[in-house]
Write an enzyme that holds these catalytic residues in place. Structure first.
Site, PDB file in Angstrom:
ATOM      1  N   ARG A 121      -6.031   2.348   4.574  1.00  0.00           N
ATOM      2  CA  ARG A 121      -5.547   3.937   4.951  1.00  0.00           C
ATOM      3  C   ARG A 121      -6.785   4.968   4.534  1.00  0.00           C
ATOM      4  NH1 ARG A 121      -0.991   7.663   4.825  1.00  0.00           N
ATOM      5  NH2 ARG A 121      -1.366   7.599   2.723  1.00  0.00           N
ATOM      6  N   SER A 181      -6.534  -1.687  -4.585  1.00  0.00           N
ATOM      7  CA  SER A 181      -5.482  -2.169  -5.541  1.00  0.00           C
ATOM      8  C   SER A 181      -5.305  -3.623  -5.626  1.00  0.00           C
ATOM      9  CB  SER A 181      -4.271  -2.030  -4.833  1.00  0.00           C
ATOM     10  OG  SER A 181      -4.222  -0.413  -4.421  1.00  0.00           O
ATOM     11  N   ASP A 234      -3.843   1.566  -7.309  1.00  0.00           N
ATOM     12  CA  ASP A 234      -2.823   2.410  -6.451  1.00  0.00           C
ATOM     13  C   ASP A 234      -1.751   3.038  -7.325  1.00  0.00           C
ATOM     14  OD1 ASP A 234      -1.750  -0.035  -6.870  1.00  0.00           O
ATOM     15  OD2 ASP A 234      -0.998  -0.539  -4.845  1.00  0.00           O
TER      16      ASP A 234
HETATM   17  C1  GLC Z   1      -1.018  -6.298  -7.191  1.00  0.00           C
HETATM   18  C2  GLC Z   1      -2.470  -5.962  -7.653  1.00  0.00           C
HETATM   19  C3  GLC Z   1      -2.375  -4.803  -8.321  1.00  0.00           C
HETATM   20  C4  GLC Z   1      -1.734  -3.619  -7.488  1.00  0.00           C
HETATM   21  C5  GLC Z   1      -0.329  -4.150  -6.886  1.00  0.00           C
HETATM   22  C6  GLC Z   1       0.488  -3.272  -6.193  1.00  0.00           C
HETATM   23  O1  GLC Z   1      -0.416  -6.674  -8.001  1.00  0.00           O
HETATM   24  O2  GLC Z   1      -3.059  -6.996  -8.599  1.00  0.00           O
HETATM   25  O3  GLC Z   1      -3.744  -4.187  -8.537  1.00  0.00           O
HETATM   26  O4  GLC Z   1      -1.510  -2.577  -8.116  1.00  0.00           O
HETATM   27  O5  GLC Z   1      -0.403  -5.436  -6.365  1.00  0.00           O
HETATM   28  O6  GLC Z   1      -0.295  -3.114  -4.913  1.00  0.00           O
END
Ligand code: GLC
Length: 488
Positions: A121, A181, A234
């Site tokens: 996004r 993320s 994130d």
């Molecule tokens: C997974 C990723 C992490 C992220 C989470 C939520 O656990 O390893 O970095 O914050 O997903 O998206």
């Protein structure tokens, strides 16, 4: 005269008998109606036993919740220590080099690219300096599975194209916050090396590389003049966004409960032993990567056969054990594996539907639909299942399915509560009101899920924690972080 009185008495008696007869009939017929539903369950001890067995299998008792909280806390502490070589902690506790939170006065136009689980996004955000953020433009695209499993350059070209759609034409240069993320090893806010993929990604040529550089190169290939000012997770974005939007109490953590699950929290730099250089009076946001808790071996969590099967068949075997028990990507698969087993013993006789046969075809959003049904005969579940080519279920099958979904989702919520409690204890805020910002579809949309976390926190004595849904936090947070840094 006597005859008249006698007749009147007889009439009154008649009316009384008829009324009580009607009342009795009504009561009995109500009871009878209730019996027809419960008959299929309450009166059948075997069926009741099967349902209770499923409930017990996924139940996390108060004692276990408290124990798990303790183990997570120890792993947090271990993860912050300096070690030679690999850390002994299953929780990575990654320093983010974010040492400031916004205070609500930041203003201006900022851009962010948010790459999470299923979607990419790009957003254009206006910060008005009064703790308000408005998303002016947004471009959301599903990341095709061919890119999740393809070449790195192709994935980053796709991301650059997504970003270019929201950038204003004619600007000299743009400053962009990049939310990526996945676990990355950071030495500063402007770079980060991918440690490993999670959430079903397996794109080649990215692990071990600086993802900011990869995006920079893709932007260059696309002829876009932009500077990635900050790289964040994130969870960090959610924490930052909530600090800007909710100033009534301190935000101590940002949590994602969506496709994956993770948390970031604010730590004293003096407690981050593994930091080479530190300001002993300062703070730093830590990206815990709690999804990997209790990996590679299950030492503290008690996996069911289905958890073990799911792990064994996943593309990241023996990793992310905690995430595989709690996050949206996996809950539906646990239910599907249970249904396969129940169908072997003919307790759920519908194993010829694709949704039951094929891995990951029973999604967590389907569990959501099932748990929503509060009709006496679970008729909404019946029509929902018919649409999935699972027709003619019995009341018992529907009830069993609903109880199974509840058992799996409540287990997730109680495990999450244990992990939140560990953070609250880590930052010493048990007796203070503080905000834990949460984003993600599981938390936002799954029936009763948020309440189940809150109730479990209350049960453990953490009733002062305020869980606050922080929608779009990951993107807004990146834009804000870019703004905070450009003010420095
Ligand atoms: C997974 C990723 C992490 C992220 C989470 C939520 O656990 O390893 O970095 O914050 O997903 O998206």
């Amino acid at each position: 005269m006597d005859k008249l009185r006698e007749r009147r008495n007889l009439f009154i008696l008649g009316v009384a008998i008829a009324t009580s007869g009607l009342a009795l009939y009504y009561m009995l017929s109500k009871k009878k109606k209730k019996l027809t539903i419960d008959q299929q369950l309450n009166l059948d001890r075997d069926k009741l036993h099967i349902i209770n067995r499923i409930k017990d299998k996924y139940h996390i008792s108060y004692e276990n919740m408290v124990k798990i909280k303790g183990h997570i806390l120890s792993e947090f502490q271990l993860g912050l220590q300096k070690v030679d070589g690999e850390s002994q902690s299953s929780i990575k506790m990654l320093p983010t080099f974010i040492t400031k939170k916004p205070n609500g006065t930041e203003e201006g136009i900022c851009y962010a690219l948010d790459v999470g689980g299923t979607n990419a996004r790009a957003i254009k955000v206006k910060l008005d300096g009064n703790g308000k953020a408005e998303i002016l433009e947004t471009r959301k695209q599903v990341i095709p599975s061919s890119l999740m499993n393809g070449r790195g350059d192709d994935l980053f070209d796709f991301l650059a194209a997504c970003l270019s759609d929201v950038l204003d034409e004619g600007a000299e240069r743009y400053s962009i916050g990049f939310t990526f993320s996945f676990p990355v090893d950071q030495r500063n806010v402007r770079s980060g090396y991918l440690i490993k993929w999670t959430k079903g990604f397996n794109t080649s040529d990215v692990t071990g590389k600086d993802v900011v550089k990869l995006l920079d190169q893709a932007l260059e290939r696309a002829g876009i003049k932009a500077e990635i000012t900050v790289l964040i997770n994130d969870t960090v974005g959610t924490l930052i966004a909530s600090s800007y939007l909710n100033t009534e109490h301190e935000t101590i953590a940002g949590i994602i409960l969506g496709t994956g699950s993770n948390a970031a929290y604010v730590e004293k730099q003096s407690s981050i032993e593994k930091l080479d250089e530190k300001d002993n009076d300062g703070i730093m946001v830590i990206n815990t990567e709690w999804g990997n808790f209790d990996s590679p071996l299950y030492k503290y969590l008690i996996p069911t056969e289905q958890d073990i099967m799911l792990d064994k068949d996943s593309i990241n075997f023996s990793q992310q054990h905690f995430e595989k028990m709690i996050s949206g990507m996996y809950l539906g698969e646990i239910v599907r594996l249970e249904l396969m087993e129940l169908s072997e013993s003919s307790l759920f006789r519908h194993n010829n539907s694709e949704n039951i046969l094929k891995p990951y075809h029973f999604g967590t959003e389907m569990m959501s639909e099932i748990e929503k049904d509060n009709t006496p005969t679970l008729s909404n579940i019946e029509s929902f299942l018919s649409k999935l080519s699972i027709p003619n279920t019995t009341y018992f099958e529907r009830k069993l399915l609903k109880e199974l979904c509840t058992a799996v989702s409540v287990r997730s919520a109680r495990l999450v509560a244990a992990a939140i409690a560990a953070i609250v204890e880590k930052v010493g805020k048990i007796d203070e009101h503080c905000i834990v910002a949460v984003d993600g579809s599981l938390y936002e949309l799954y029936p009763n899920y948020a309440d189940n976390i809150k109730n479990a926190l209350n049960e453990m004595g953490y009733s002062k924690v305020i869980l606050k849904l922080t929608k779009d936090g990951s993107g807004i947070g990146a834009a804000l972080a870019a703004a905070v840094l450009s003010n420095e």
